[in-house]
Design a protein around this motif. Structure first.
Motif, PDB file in Angstrom:
ATOM      1  N   PHE A 197      38.219  79.328  31.012  1.00  0.00           N
ATOM      2  CA  PHE A 197      39.055  80.466  31.392  1.00  0.00           C
ATOM      3  C   PHE A 197      40.364  79.941  31.958  1.00  0.00           C
ATOM      4  CE2 PHE A 197      34.708  82.102  31.827  1.00  0.00           C
ATOM      5  CZ  PHE A 197      34.796  83.231  31.024  1.00  0.00           C
ATOM      6  N   VAL A 198      41.443  80.693  31.776  1.00  0.00           N
ATOM      7  CA  VAL A 198      42.738  80.212  32.267  1.00  0.00           C
ATOM      8  C   VAL A 198      42.669  80.011  33.783  1.00  0.00           C
ATOM      9  CG1 VAL A 198      44.102  81.186  30.385  1.00  0.00           C
ATOM     10  CG2 VAL A 198      43.715  82.545  32.456  1.00  0.00           C
ATOM     11  N   GLY A 199      43.205  78.886  34.207  1.00  0.00           N
ATOM     12  CA  GLY A 199      43.250  78.580  35.643  1.00  0.00           C
ATOM     13  C   GLY A 199      41.895  78.298  36.257  1.00  0.00           C
ATOM     14  N   LEU A 258      56.267  89.276  36.678  1.00  0.00           N
ATOM     15  CA  LEU A 258      54.994  89.373  35.951  1.00  0.00           C
ATOM     16  C   LEU A 258      54.361  90.755  36.076  1.00  0.00           C
ATOM     17  CD1 LEU A 258      53.327  85.932  36.824  1.00  0.00           C
ATOM     18  CD2 LEU A 258      54.864  86.504  34.929  1.00  0.00           C
ATOM     19  N   GLU A 264      52.612  91.976  38.618  1.00  0.00           N
ATOM     20  CA  GLU A 264      51.376  92.095  39.401  1.00  0.00           C
ATOM     21  C   GLU A 264      51.406  91.152  40.591  1.00  0.00           C
ATOM     22  OE1 GLU A 264      47.708  90.225  37.636  1.00  0.00           O
ATOM     23  OE2 GLU A 264      48.926  90.342  35.831  1.00  0.00           O
ATOM     24  N   ARG A 299      44.025  81.681  42.635  1.00  0.00           N
ATOM     25  CA  ARG A 299      43.125  82.236  41.610  1.00  0.00           C
ATOM     26  C   ARG A 299      43.835  83.251  40.724  1.00  0.00           C
ATOM     27  NH1 ARG A 299      39.887  83.135  46.149  1.00  0.00           N
ATOM     28  NH2 ARG A 299      40.350  85.343  46.004  1.00  0.00           N
ATOM     29  N   LEU A 300      44.856  83.904  41.299  1.00  0.00           N
ATOM     30  CA  LEU A 300      45.478  85.012  40.573  1.00  0.00           C
ATOM     31  C   LEU A 300      46.619  84.574  39.669  1.00  0.00           C
ATOM     32  CD1 LEU A 300      45.637  87.583  43.544  1.00  0.00           C
ATOM     33  CD2 LEU A 300      43.801  87.248  41.883  1.00  0.00           C
ATOM     34  N   PRO A 332      45.952  83.630  35.544  1.00  0.00           N
ATOM     35  CA  PRO A 332      45.650  84.859  34.792  1.00  0.00           C
ATOM     36  C   PRO A 332      46.849  85.811  34.724  1.00  0.00           C
ATOM     37  CG  PRO A 332      43.837  84.343  36.268  1.00  0.00           C
ATOM     38  CD  PRO A 332      44.954  83.390  36.611  1.00  0.00           C
ATOM     39  N   ALA A 333      47.651  85.872  35.795  1.00  0.00           N
ATOM     40  CA  ALA A 333      48.817  86.766  35.783  1.00  0.00           C
ATOM     41  C   ALA A 333      49.841  86.292  34.747  1.00  0.00           C
ATOM     42  CB  ALA A 333      49.448  86.824  37.170  1.00  0.00           C
ATOM     43  N   ARG A 342      48.420  87.060  31.258  1.00  0.00           N
ATOM     44  CA  ARG A 342      48.538  88.473  30.872  1.00  0.00           C
ATOM     45  C   ARG A 342      49.981  88.808  30.489  1.00  0.00           C
ATOM     46  NH1 ARG A 342      44.114  89.460  34.492  1.00  0.00           N
ATOM     47  NH2 ARG A 342      45.438  89.244  36.325  1.00  0.00           N
ATOM     48  N   ALA A 343      50.936  88.289  31.292  1.00  0.00           N
ATOM     49  CA  ALA A 343      52.344  88.582  30.999  1.00  0.00           C
ATOM     50  C   ALA A 343      52.752  87.957  29.666  1.00  0.00           C
ATOM     51  CB  ALA A 343      53.224  88.074  32.136  1.00  0.00           C
ATOM     52  N   ARG A 349      50.723  87.336  27.151  1.00  0.00           N
ATOM     53  CA  ARG A 349      50.080  88.155  26.109  1.00  0.00           C
ATOM     54  C   ARG A 349      50.900  89.409  25.811  1.00  0.00           C
ATOM     55  NH1 ARG A 349      44.526  87.499  28.392  1.00  0.00           N
ATOM     56  NH2 ARG A 349      43.568  85.940  27.042  1.00  0.00           N
ATOM     57  N   GLU A 361      41.042  82.201  25.276  1.00  0.00           N
ATOM     58  CA  GLU A 361      40.088  81.619  26.223  1.00  0.00           C
ATOM     59  C   GLU A 361      38.773  81.363  25.501  1.00  0.00           C
ATOM     60  OE1 GLU A 361      40.687  84.854  29.208  1.00  0.00           O
ATOM     61  OE2 GLU A 361      40.962  83.196  30.612  1.00  0.00           O
ATOM     62  N   TRP A 405      34.403  74.895  47.856  1.00  0.00           N
ATOM     63  CA  TRP A 405      34.542  74.629  46.429  1.00  0.00           C
ATOM     64  C   TRP A 405      35.552  73.521  46.205  1.00  0.00           C
ATOM     65  CZ3 TRP A 405      36.842  78.707  48.894  1.00  0.00           C
ATOM     66  CH2 TRP A 405      38.219  78.865  48.755  1.00  0.00           C
ATOM     67  N   ARG A 421      46.221  95.109  30.391  1.00  0.00           N
ATOM     68  CA  ARG A 421      47.004  93.940  30.021  1.00  0.00           C
ATOM     69  C   ARG A 421      46.125  92.721  29.762  1.00  0.00           C
ATOM     70  NH1 ARG A 421      51.877  92.841  32.670  1.00  0.00           N
ATOM     71  NH2 ARG A 421      50.699  91.522  34.053  1.00  0.00           N
ATOM     72  N   GLY A 422      44.841  92.893  29.770  1.00  0.00           N
ATOM     73  CA  GLY A 422      43.961  91.760  29.506  1.00  0.00           C
ATOM     74  C   GLY A 422      42.966  91.629  30.631  1.00  0.00           C
ATOM     75  N   GLU A 471      39.180  90.841  32.602  1.00  0.00           N
ATOM     76  CA  GLU A 471      38.218  89.755  32.686  1.00  0.00           C
ATOM     77  C   GLU A 471      36.918  90.172  32.004  1.00  0.00           C
ATOM     78  OE1 GLU A 471      39.039  86.966  33.505  1.00  0.00           O
ATOM     79  OE2 GLU A 471      40.812  87.174  34.772  1.00  0.00           O
ATOM     80  N   ARG A 478      34.759  85.551  37.132  1.00  0.00           N
ATOM     81  CA  ARG A 478      36.200  85.803  37.048  1.00  0.00           C
ATOM     82  C   ARG A 478      36.551  87.124  37.728  1.00  0.00           C
ATOM     83  NH1 ARG A 478      39.587  81.875  35.717  1.00  0.00           N
ATOM     84  NH2 ARG A 478      40.862  83.229  34.439  1.00  0.00           N
ATOM     85  N   ALA A 500      36.656  86.398  41.295  1.00  0.00           N
ATOM     86  CA  ALA A 500      37.911  85.741  41.661  1.00  0.00           C
ATOM     87  C   ALA A 500      39.052  86.741  41.753  1.00  0.00           C
ATOM     88  CB  ALA A 500      38.245  84.644  40.648  1.00  0.00           C
ATOM     89  N   GLN A 507      27.306  78.834  45.607  1.00  0.00           N
ATOM     90  CA  GLN A 507      28.261  77.932  46.250  1.00  0.00           C
ATOM     91  C   GLN A 507      27.704  77.531  47.611  1.00  0.00           C
ATOM     92  OE1 GLN A 507      31.772  80.612  45.779  1.00  0.00           O
ATOM     93  NE2 GLN A 507      32.921  78.725  45.669  1.00  0.00           N
ATOM     94  N   PRO A 508      27.765  76.255  47.944  1.00  0.00           N
ATOM     95  CA  PRO A 508      27.314  75.881  49.289  1.00  0.00           C
ATOM     96  C   PRO A 508      28.380  76.206  50.334  1.00  0.00           C
ATOM     97  CG  PRO A 508      28.026  73.916  48.049  1.00  0.00           C
ATOM     98  CD  PRO A 508      28.157  75.094  47.124  1.00  0.00           C
TER      99      PRO A 508
END
Lengths: 395, 119, 482
Positions: free
Chosen positions: A38-40, A78, A80, A150-151, A154-155, A158-159, A161, A169, A304, C415-416, C418, C423, C426, C465-466
Motif C-alpha cells: 500500500f502507498v506509504g 491536495l 485534504e 500516515r496520511l 495516500p493523500a 489520491r490527488a 489519481r 497498489e 511500531w 477520490r480513492g 481504502e 489502512r 491508519a 502491535q506490542p
C-alpha cells in the motif's frame, strides 16, 4: 495481459514516488506507479512526522526550504488534511558538544534563509517550565512543523489519481528490461508496463534496481522506532528533539505523546518485516521521562517501526542514472525523506520533463558511490544500533 | 417498571451511595474493611474488592472519555477494554477492574491537573 | 532442564502446566489476574461470601475440578506428587503479570511496573477470549457491559451490574449469564427484566444436528432456557437491537432502556438500568501473532484464528490451546491444554512413547466440542449483516470515539478509498486506542466488507502491535539493561 504504455513509470509508492507522480500528472504526463503493498505503508507512513529544518545537512537546505514552502500550502493543494501543524521545533542540547553544534548551525543556516533562536537555560525554563534533565541550551525554529505521516502518501496518491495518474497498489514489479530508448516492466500479476522514463523510488529496495543498471550503492535498511502513549491534557505545542536524536517527542493534537529516539534498529529486510526490539521501549521511555518526568502517570499504547533505506554518508541518492538514459533514482533517504519529500517530487518532475531543476541537488548524485565508501563507525554510532553497524561493516 | 431513582442536583455527598451507585452488591465480603475515597467521598470497601467495584458502589461512572467527556463505567470487567482506568493517590494510574483496593486509597475518576508547572 | 512458559491460568493453561510439570519440565505460569481458573472458572477473592452452588448450578463440579487442579499445581507440597506420580518439575505461578510481547523465544512481561524476560523451550499460549461486539447505538453508555463483564462483576466481586438488567445479543453466554443473575438477584430486589436473543429460533432448530455432538451441553442449554422461563424472565427470539437509550452526560448518566424490533418487526422498549450484551467470543490471539503464528480465516465464525496443526503447534516452540485459537469453551480448553502439552513434550524429546489414554479421550472431546461449537455459531449467529445498515453516527471504536460513518467514509472516499482494515485504521484511528481493536475490530471488519459491497469477502483483521495491553511509561527492568 497486454502491455500498457505510459510516459513515466514509478517503482515504489512511498512519499517520493507518490509526490513525483502527482507533480508529473499535474504537468499532464501519463504516469503509472507500481507499489507492491500500500502507498506509504513501509517507510513513509511509519515515521514521527517531523518537518524539521534545523540541524539538516547544509547542502540540503535549499531543497528543505523549498519543501517547507510546499508543505505550507499542501493541504489546499491536495484538498485534504495531512494534519499539517506549524508548531515549531526545539532542538535541545544535552551537553556542551550539542550546544556548540546548534550555535554553529544558527550562523550557518542564516544565509539559506532559516532563522533559529538560541535559548539559554533561563529562557528555556520560562517557556518550558516542566523540562528537566541535563539541558545545556536549545535552539528554536518556529517554521518547523509536523504532519501525520500516515496520511501524506495516500493523500498524494489520491490527488495524483484525480489528475489521471495510474496508481497501482498491490502490484509488484518483477523484472525490468530495456526496450528501445525506454523500458519494459513485468509485474507479478502478469501485467506489463512500457515507459519512456523510469523512476526508481523503491526505498531500501532501490539499491537492487540501481545495481541492475551497473550502479551499485552501499544502501542498507534500518527501522526508526516510534512509541505512542494515551492522550493526556495539552501541555506541549512543539517538538522536543535532543540534538543527537537520542530522544524526540511531541504531543499530537488529540493529546497523545509520540516518542522516537535513535539509534535505529535492525529489520528483517529479506522478509520485509520490521519489529521493535522489546528493550527499546523502556530505553526510550526512560529518556523521555528524564526530560519530562511529569508524564510518569501515562501508559504506553503502541509501538511500531518500518523499513527505511540508508547510506553511510546519511544523504539520499537523487538524480539521473549515469549509466542509463531515461532512468532516475531517488531512494535511501536516511530517515530524512519526509520533510524534503514534496520538493524531491517536484525536482524529479522538473528533471524528467525539463532536464534540469533550479534547486541544487548535485551532491545527491549516485556517482558518488562509483568509488568504494566506508562507513565511519564513530560518525554513525548514535544513529544505528551496534549490531547493524557490524552488519554493514562500519569501522 | 420504573426508572432508577435520580438524585436532584446539589445533593452529591448525601445522595451518592443511595442513589447513584451503579453496581448492586449481592454477596458480602467478610474480610477486613478497607477505607478508600472515591472523588473525595469516603467509602468502606473490603480486602479483595476491586477498585472498579468500589467506584461503582459510590458513583454511576468510573471515568470520562477524554475525547467527548462522556461518562464511562467500564465494559468488559476483565482487563481487555481498558475503559476503567482511574487515578489513585494523586497521579498513579490503575485499571479499575484488575486492581484491588488498599487502605487509604484515594480514587479519582478524572485526571488530576497535569503538574507541568515548575517546582 | 527444559523450561515451558504458559500464558493464561484458565482451564487450558492449568491443564498444560500440570501435564508438563508432571514430566519434569520447569513451568512458569503467567496470569494477568490474581488467581487461577480463567474467566469461566474463576476463584472469587478470599473473603467474598458467594454461594457457589446457587450461582453455578450444574457447573459446580467442573469449577471444583479446575480449581483443585490449579491449587494442586501451585502448591506442590499439598498434592502434586500424589496426583502426578513421577512429578519432578517446578511450577512458578506469576499472578498479576502481563505478557506484553514475545520475540526471539523470549516472553516479555510486566508486573507492577517491573519488566522481565523469560526465555522458553516451549511456550503454551492459553490467553482465552473476550466477548465479540457488534455495536448498538448507545453501547458506550454507563451501565452497558459485555456478557462476560456482567458475569465477572458477579463471580469476582459479588455484584450485579444494575437492578434491572437486560441480557441481549447472540452468545452461548446469553442464557448462562442471565440465569446466574436471576438466581442471585432476588435478595437485592434486583431482577432480570428481559433476555433478547437476536437469533431467530428457527436457526437453533437448524443447528440441532451439530449441537447433538455434545448432547449433555445441549441439554444444559435447554435447561437454562427452561429455568429462565420458570423464573418468569421474558425471553424474546429473533429481535434486532435498535439502541441502548440514555445519556452519558450529567448526574443521571447511564443507560435507561433497550429499544428493539421484535421478530414481527414491531418496535419495543424495555426499561432498565443495565445491559449485558455480546455476540459470541473473539480470540485473544495477539501474543500468538507476535510469537510468529500465521492467522487463518474461519468462515464459520467469520473471524481469524492462529493457524495450528492438530496438536496446537502454531510456530516453532509455540503452542496454542483454548479459546484463543479455537472457540470451544472450557471442556475443549482442558482437552486442548492436554494435547498441546503432549505436543510440547514430544518436541522436547520427553514423550513417553505409548499412547496416552487421556490424550485419546482429549482428542475425542475436542472433535466433539468443535462440532458443537459450529452448531453454536449457527444457534447464536454473529449478525454481520447488521454492518451494512448501521447508522453512520454509531460509535464503533469506543476508545477513540470513531463512528461507523468515519470507517465507511474511509472506504467509500470518492477520490480513492481504502480497501484494507489496517489502512482504514491508519486513516481514521479505528482500533488505535487503549484496547487495540479488541472491541471494534470484528465490527469494523464487517463495516469495511459491507462498504466494499462484497458480503462474501473475508473481512480483514487488525494486526497485533506490542505492547498487547497498555504499559506504564515508567515500566523498567529490575536490572538496568545495558
Amino acid at each position: 495481459m497486454s502491455a500498457g504504455r505510459t510516459d513515466v513509470a514509478i517503482i515504489g509508492g512511498g512519499l517520493i514516488g507518490c509526490a513525483t507522480a502527482y507533480y508529473l500528472a499535474r504537468r499532464g504526463r501519463r504516469v503509472v506507479l507500481l507499489e507492491r503493498g500500500f502507498v506509504g505503508g513501509v517507510s513513509s507512513g511509519v515515521n514521527f512526522g517531523n518537518l524539521r529544518l534545523q540541524g539538516r545537512h547544509l547542502e540540503q537546505m535549499p531543497l528543505a526550504l523549498r519543501a517547507q514552502a510546499l508543505w505550507e500550502g499542501l493541504e489546499a493543494e491536495l484538498g485534504e488534511s495531512v494534519e499539517f501543524w506549524r508548531q515549531g521545533h526545539l532542538f535541545v542540547a544535552l551537553n556542551e558538544q550539542h550546544a556548540a553544534q546548534i550555535e554553529a548551525f544558527h550562523h550557518e543556516c542564516r544565509p539559506y534563509g532559516l532563522e533559529t533562536e538560541l535559548l539559554d537555560r533561563h529562557r528555556i525554563a520560562e517557556r518550558w517550565p516542566w523540562l528537566r534533565g541535563p539541558v545545556v541550551s536549545a535552539s528554536w525554529s518556529a517554521r518547523d512543523a509536523t504532519v501525520n505521516s500516515r496520511l501524506v502518501s495516500p493523500a498524494y496518491a489520491r490527488a495524483a489519481r484525480a489528475l489521471g495518474a495510474d496508481i497501482r497498489e498491490g502490484v509488484e514489479m518483477t523484472a525490468i528490461a530495456r526496450e528501445g530508448a525506454g523500458f519494459r516492466l513485468a509485474c507479478a500479476d502478469g501485467s506489463e508496463v512500457l515507459c519512456d522514463v523510469l523512476l526508481n523510488s523503491a526505498g531500501a529496495w532501490g539499491g537492487a534496481i540501481a545495481e541492475q543498471f551497473g550502479e551499485p550503492t552501499p544502501v542498507f535498511a534500518a527501522g526508526p522506532v516510534q512509541l505512542i502513549t494515551e492522550a493526556t491534557g495539552r501541555f506541549l505545542e512543539n517538538v522536543i528533539h535532543a540534538v543527537d536524536g537520542s530522544i524526540i517527542f511531541r504531543q499530537t493534537q488529540r493529546g497523545n505523546i509520540l516518542i522516537a529516539g535513535h539509534p535505529r534498529v535492525p529489520v528483517d529486510f529479506a522478509n520485509r518485516r520490521s519489529r521493535v526490539p522489546p528493550r527499546k521501549l523502556a530505553t526510550n521511555l526512560a529518556r523521555m521521562l528524564e526530560l519530562a518526568p511529569h508524564l510518569s502517570h501515562l501508559t504506553l499504547l503502541r509501538s511500531w517501526t518500518g523499513i527505511e533505506g540508508y547510506f553511510p554518508d546519511m544523504i539520499p541518492v537523487i538524480g539521473p542514472s549515469r549509466t542509463t538514459p531515461g532512468l532516475f533514482h531517488a531512494f535511501g533517504f536516511c530517515g530524512h525523506g519526509l520533510q524534503i519529500g514534496p520538493a524531491v517530487g517536484m525536482c524529479l518532475a522538473e528533471l524528467i520533463l525539463d532536464g534540469r531543476t533550479p534547486t541544487p541537488i548535485e551532491c545527491f548524485g549516485i556517482e558518488r558511490f562509483a568509488k568504494p565508501v566506508t562507513a565511519d563507525r564513530a560518525h554513525l554510532a548514535a544513529e544505528f544500533e551496534g549490531t547493524l553497524l557490524d552488519k554493514i561493516g562500519a569501522s | 417498571m420504573t426508572a432508577p431513582p435520580r438524585e436532584p442536583p446539589g445533593t452529591e455527598q448525601a445522595g451518592a451511595r443511595a442513589g447513584r451507585a451503579r453496581w448492586v452488591r449481592v454477596a458480602r465480603f467478610t474480610g477486613v474493611p478497607v477505607r478508600v475515597s472515591v472523588d473525595g467521598i469516603a467509602h468502606e470497601a473490603h480486602a479483595g474488592e476491586s477498585v472498579l467495584s468500589a467506584v461503582l458502589a459510590v458513583l454511576g461512572h468510573a471515568r470520562l472519555n477524554e475525547f467527548d467527556g462522556g461518562k464511562r463505567a467500564g465494559f468488559c470487567v476483565m482487563g481487555a477494554c481498558q475503559d476503567c482506568w482511574v487515578w489513585v493517590d494523586g497521579g498513579r494510574r490503575v485499571r479499575g477492574c484488575g486492581t484491588e483496593v488498599a487502605e487509604g486509597m484515594a480514587i479519582s475518576t478524572s485526571a488530576p491537573r497535569l503538574e507541568a508547572a515548575d517546582g | 532442564m527444559a523450561r515451558a512458559v504458559i500464558v493464561g491460568a484458565g482451564p487450558a493453561g492449568i491443564t498444560a502446566a500440570a501435564t508438563l510439570a508432571a514430566r519434569g519440565v520447569d513451568v512458569v505460569l503467567i496470569e494477568e489476574g490474581r488467581r487461577g481458573g480463567g474467566q469461566g472458572y474463576r476463584a472469587a477473592p478470599p473473603g467474598l461470601d458467594l454461594p457457589m452452588r446457587r450461582l453455578l448450578g450444574g457447573d459446580l463440579a467442573a469449577w471444583r475440578r479446575i480449581q483443585a487442579r490449579f491449587v494442586a499445581l501451585t502448591m506442590p507440597m499439598k498434592g502434586l506428587h500424589e496426583r502426578f506420580p513421577g512429578f519432578a518439575g517446578q511450577v512458578e505461578f506469576r499472578p498479576g503479570t502481563l505478557a506484553w510481547n514475545i520475540a526471539d523465544s523470549v516472553v516479555h512481561t510486566e508486573c507492577a511496573g517491573t519488566l522481565d524476560e523469560i526465555a522458553y523451550d516451549a511456550l503454551v499460549l492459553a490467553t482465552g477470549a473476550t466477548d465479540r461486539i457488534m455495536p448498538v447505538p448507545g453501547w458506550t453508555l454507563p451501565g452497558v457491559y459485555t456478557l462476560g463483564g456482567a458475569q465477572t462483576a458477579l463471580k469476582d466481586q459479588g455484584c450485579l451490574i444494575g437492578r434491572q438488567v437486560v441480557f441481549c445479543g447472540a452468545s452461548p453466554l446469553l442464557y448462562l449469564a442471565a440465569l446466574q443473575y436471576a438466581r442471585m438477584a432476588g435478595a437485592a430486589g434486583a431482577r432480570v427484566v428481559g433476555v433478547l436473543d437476536t437469533t431467530p429460533f428457527a436457526e437453533k432448530r437448524r443447528a440441532l444436528p451439530d449441537l447433538l455432538a455434545a448432547p449433555g451441553l445441549l441439554l444444559k442449554g435447554l435447561g437454562l432456557l427452561a429455568a429462565l422461563k420458570v423464573r418468569g424472565v421474558p425471553v424474546r427470539h429473533g429481535v434486532r437491537l435498535s439502541a441502548f437509550t440514555g445519556t452519558d452526560q450529567g448526574e443521571g448518566a447511564g443507560v435507561d432502556g433497550v429499544l428493539y424490533q421484535d421478530a414481527a418487526g414491531r418496535t419495543q422498549r424495555i426499561e432498565c438500568d443495565a445491559v449485558a450484551f455480546g455476540f459470541g467470543l473473539r480470540p485473544e490471539s495477539q501474543l500468538a501473532e507476535l510469537a510468529g503464528a500465521a492467522l487463518r480465516y474461519d468462515p464459520t465464525f467469520r473471524q481469524w484464528f492462529p493457524a495450528q496443526d492438530a496438536d496446537g503447534r502454531c510456530a516453532p516452540k509455540v503452542y496454542v490451546a483454548g479459546d484463543n485459537c479455537r472457540i470451544g469453551g472450557a471442556r475443549a480448553a482442558e482437552a486442548a491444554g492436554l494435547i498441546a502439552a503432549h505436543a510440547a513434550l514430544a518436541d522436547l524429546g520427553l514423550a513417553n512413547g505409548g499412547t496416552d489414554t487421556q490424550l485419546v479421550a482429549a482428542r475425542r472431546t475436542l472433535a466433539a466440542m468443535e462440532r458443537f461449537q459450529r452448531g453454536l455459531a449457527r444457534a447464536f449467529a454473529w449478525p454481520h449483516h447488521w454492518a451494512a445498515g448501521m447508522a453512520d453516527e454509531t460509535i464503533v471504536c469506543r476508545c477513540e470515539n470513531v463512528t461507523v460513518g468515519a470507517v465507511r467514509g474511509a472506504v467509500l472516499d470518492a477520490r480513492g478509498g481504502e480497501r484494507e482494515l489496517n489502512r482504514v485504521k491508519a486513516a481514521v484511528r479505528c482500533g488505535m486506542g487503549r484496547c487495540q481493536g479488541r472491541f471494534c475490530g470484528n465490527a469494523a471488519a464487517e463495516i469495511v466488507a459491507a462498504a466494499l459491497g462484497d458480503a462474501q469477502a473475508e473481512p480483514g483483521r487488525l494486526r497485533a502491535q506490542p505492547p498487547v495491553k497498555p504499559l506504564p511509561v515508567t515500566a523498567a527492568p529490575k536490572e538496568p539493561v545495558t
